[in-house]
Each structure stands twice: as C-alpha cells, then as structure tokens.
Motif scaffolding. Structure first.
Motif, PDB file in Angstrom:
ATOM      1  N   ILE A 281       0.840  -1.204   0.000  1.00  0.00           N
ATOM      2  CA  ILE A 281       0.000   0.000   0.000  1.00  0.00           C
ATOM      3  C   ILE A 281       0.873   1.252   0.000  1.00  0.00           C
ATOM      4  N   GLU A 282       1.934   1.254   0.811  1.00  0.00           N
ATOM      5  CA  GLU A 282       2.838   2.403   0.847  1.00  0.00           C
ATOM      6  C   GLU A 282       3.505   2.615  -0.514  1.00  0.00           C
ATOM      7  N   TRP A 283       3.874   1.515  -1.201  1.00  0.00           N
ATOM      8  CA  TRP A 283       4.472   1.627  -2.528  1.00  0.00           C
ATOM      9  C   TRP A 283       3.473   2.192  -3.529  1.00  0.00           C
ATOM     10  N   LEU A 284       2.234   1.709  -3.473  1.00  0.00           N
ATOM     11  CA  LEU A 284       1.192   2.215  -4.381  1.00  0.00           C
ATOM     12  C   LEU A 284       1.011   3.721  -4.224  1.00  0.00           C
ATOM     13  N   VAL A 285       0.903   4.168  -2.984  1.00  0.00           N
ATOM     14  CA  VAL A 285       0.657   5.584  -2.706  1.00  0.00           C
ATOM     15  C   VAL A 285       1.876   6.434  -3.055  1.00  0.00           C
ATOM     16  N   ALA A 286       3.066   5.990  -2.646  1.00  0.00           N
ATOM     17  CA  ALA A 286       4.285   6.781  -2.855  1.00  0.00           C
ATOM     18  C   ALA A 286       4.625   6.932  -4.332  1.00  0.00           C
ATOM     19  N   THR A 287       4.335   5.920  -5.142  1.00  0.00           N
ATOM     20  CA  THR A 287       4.679   5.974  -6.568  1.00  0.00           C
ATOM     21  C   THR A 287       3.479   6.304  -7.443  1.00  0.00           C
ATOM     22  N   ASP A 288       2.357   6.601  -6.826  1.00  0.00           N
ATOM     23  CA  ASP A 288       1.137   6.980  -7.538  1.00  0.00           C
ATOM     24  C   ASP A 288       0.721   5.902  -8.554  1.00  0.00           C
ATOM     25  N   GLN A 289       0.765   4.659  -8.109  1.00  0.00           N
ATOM     26  CA  GLN A 289       0.391   3.522  -8.957  1.00  0.00           C
ATOM     27  C   GLN A 289      -1.120   3.285  -8.856  1.00  0.00           C
ATOM     28  N   PRO A 290      -1.710   2.742  -9.897  1.00  0.00           N
ATOM     29  CA  PRO A 290      -3.121   2.355  -9.788  1.00  0.00           C
ATOM     30  C   PRO A 290      -3.227   1.123  -8.894  1.00  0.00           C
ATOM     31  N   ILE A 291      -4.342   0.985  -8.218  1.00  0.00           N
ATOM     32  CA  ILE A 291      -4.531  -0.141  -7.299  1.00  0.00           C
ATOM     33  C   ILE A 291      -4.387  -1.473  -8.031  1.00  0.00           C
ATOM     34  N   GLN A 292      -4.733  -1.516  -9.316  1.00  0.00           N
ATOM     35  CA  GLN A 292      -4.645  -2.739 -10.092  1.00  0.00           C
ATOM     36  C   GLN A 292      -3.199  -3.180 -10.338  1.00  0.00           C
ATOM     37  N   ALA A 293      -2.214  -2.321 -10.062  1.00  0.00           N
ATOM     38  CA  ALA A 293      -0.814  -2.678 -10.289  1.00  0.00           C
ATOM     39  C   ALA A 293      -0.421  -3.915  -9.494  1.00  0.00           C
ATOM     40  N   LEU A 294      -1.018  -4.102  -8.320  1.00  0.00           N
ATOM     41  CA  LEU A 294      -0.702  -5.283  -7.509  1.00  0.00           C
ATOM     42  C   LEU A 294      -1.197  -6.568  -8.159  1.00  0.00           C
ATOM     43  N   GLU A 295      -2.191  -6.456  -9.027  1.00  0.00           N
ATOM     44  CA  GLU A 295      -2.751  -7.638  -9.687  1.00  0.00           C
ATOM     45  C   GLU A 295      -2.085  -7.919 -11.033  1.00  0.00           C
ATOM     46  N   HIS A 296      -1.201  -7.063 -11.495  1.00  0.00           N
ATOM     47  CA  HIS A 296      -0.549  -7.263 -12.792  1.00  0.00           C
ATOM     48  C   HIS A 296       0.339  -8.505 -12.730  1.00  0.00           C
ATOM     49  N   PRO A 297       0.252  -9.376 -13.771  1.00  0.00           N
ATOM     50  CA  PRO A 297       1.029 -10.623 -13.764  1.00  0.00           C
ATOM     51  C   PRO A 297       2.539 -10.397 -13.655  1.00  0.00           C
ATOM     52  N   LYS A 298       3.083  -9.368 -14.267  1.00  0.00           N
ATOM     53  CA  LYS A 298       4.528  -9.120 -14.203  1.00  0.00           C
ATOM     54  C   LYS A 298       4.947  -8.652 -12.804  1.00  0.00           C
ATOM     55  N   PHE A 299       4.122  -7.873 -12.141  1.00  0.00           N
ATOM     56  CA  PHE A 299       4.407  -7.467 -10.759  1.00  0.00           C
ATOM     57  C   PHE A 299       4.410  -8.701  -9.864  1.00  0.00           C
ATOM     58  N   GLN A 300       3.421  -9.567 -10.029  1.00  0.00           N
ATOM     59  CA  GLN A 300       3.332 -10.777  -9.215  1.00  0.00           C
ATOM     60  C   GLN A 300       4.514 -11.707  -9.496  1.00  0.00           C
ATOM     61  N   GLU A 301       4.957 -11.772 -10.766  1.00  0.00           N
ATOM     62  CA  GLU A 301       6.130 -12.594 -11.109  1.00  0.00           C
ATOM     63  C   GLU A 301       7.375 -12.051 -10.421  1.00  0.00           C
TER      64      GLU A 301
END
Length: 138
Positions: free
Chosen positions: A93-113
């Motif tokens: 959550i801190e990474w999402l907020v600090a880098t202004d990422q969309p919430i869906q970034a955590l669900e991206h297959p490359k992020f999960q890999e």
C-alpha cells in the motif's frame, strides 16, 4: 578587615566572603567531610563534595565502558525483519501511494512474477539502480 595583635604588633588580615558553591564545597570537604557525609547518608542526600562527585563520575564512566565492551554494532543488512502478510500488505500500500500507482498494479502478472522471484531469495534481493536498469533496457 580583622586586626590581630601579636607582641605589640598589629597585623591586618583581609577576609573575603565568597558565595560560589565550588569554594564552599571544597571548604566543606577539607574541614567537615566526615560530618557532611554522615548527614548526607542520614538524609538520603547525594554528596556533592568535589572528591565524591569525581568518584561518582569515574564510577559512571567505568560502568559505561563495561557496557560498551559488551555491545556490538549491528549492520543494517544483518537485521532481517521476518515476513508477514500484514507487513507485505502495508509495504504494498505504501508503494502504491508513494509511486502513484493504480490499485490494479498489484494484480498485474509481471508485478506478481517479480514478487515471486524475489520471494525465493535466500539472503536478500539486490535492486538494480536506475542506470543499470536503463542500460539493461537499451
């Protein structure tokens, strides 16, 4: 001024009154140390005589040296915080907020890999610098 008579001669002795605590403490230590220490002990008072203060400081310094000899410096890389789902959720959550990422970034297959690959590390993960990443992309 005090006048003293001795064998028909008069000696004049000048007396100075001083209100400095260190002078008074040195005087008390020189003339009344035993009585002062007894009074201090009876009244649970810490002795402020110069010799006693010096002894207290030396004792404290010796205790600090003893403590310091048992301490070891812990390097940041040696301190590993154990994994927990709660800690990972917080970091995500801190990474999402600090880098202004969309919430869906955590669900991206490359992020999960990427997370899966990092989770198999035995010691730590070396994150490449911006220059190294740019060079690798080019």
């Amino acid at each position: 001024m005090i006048a003293l008579a001795h064998s028909h001669q008069i000696y004049r002795k000048q007396c100075l009154l001083v209100n400095e605590s260190t002078t008074l403490r040195r005087h008390a230590e020189a003339n009344f140390a035993g009585k002062y220490r007894q009074w201090a002990k009876e009244h649970s008072f810490k002795s402020m005589l110069p010799g006693d203060v010096k002894a207290h400081k030396e004792k404290a310094e010796q205790a600090q040296r003893t403590i310091n000899s048992h301490l070891t410096e812990c390097k940041l890389s040696e301190r590993v915080i154990p994994y927990s789902d709660k800690l990972f959720k917080q970091a995500s959550i801190e990474w999402l907020v600090a880098t202004d990422q969309p919430i869906q970034a955590l669900e991206h297959p490359k992020f999960q890999e990427m997370i899966y690959v990092a989770s198999r590390a035995t010691n730590s993960v070396k994150i490449p610098s911006c220059k190294a990443t740019c060079a690798e992309i080019i």
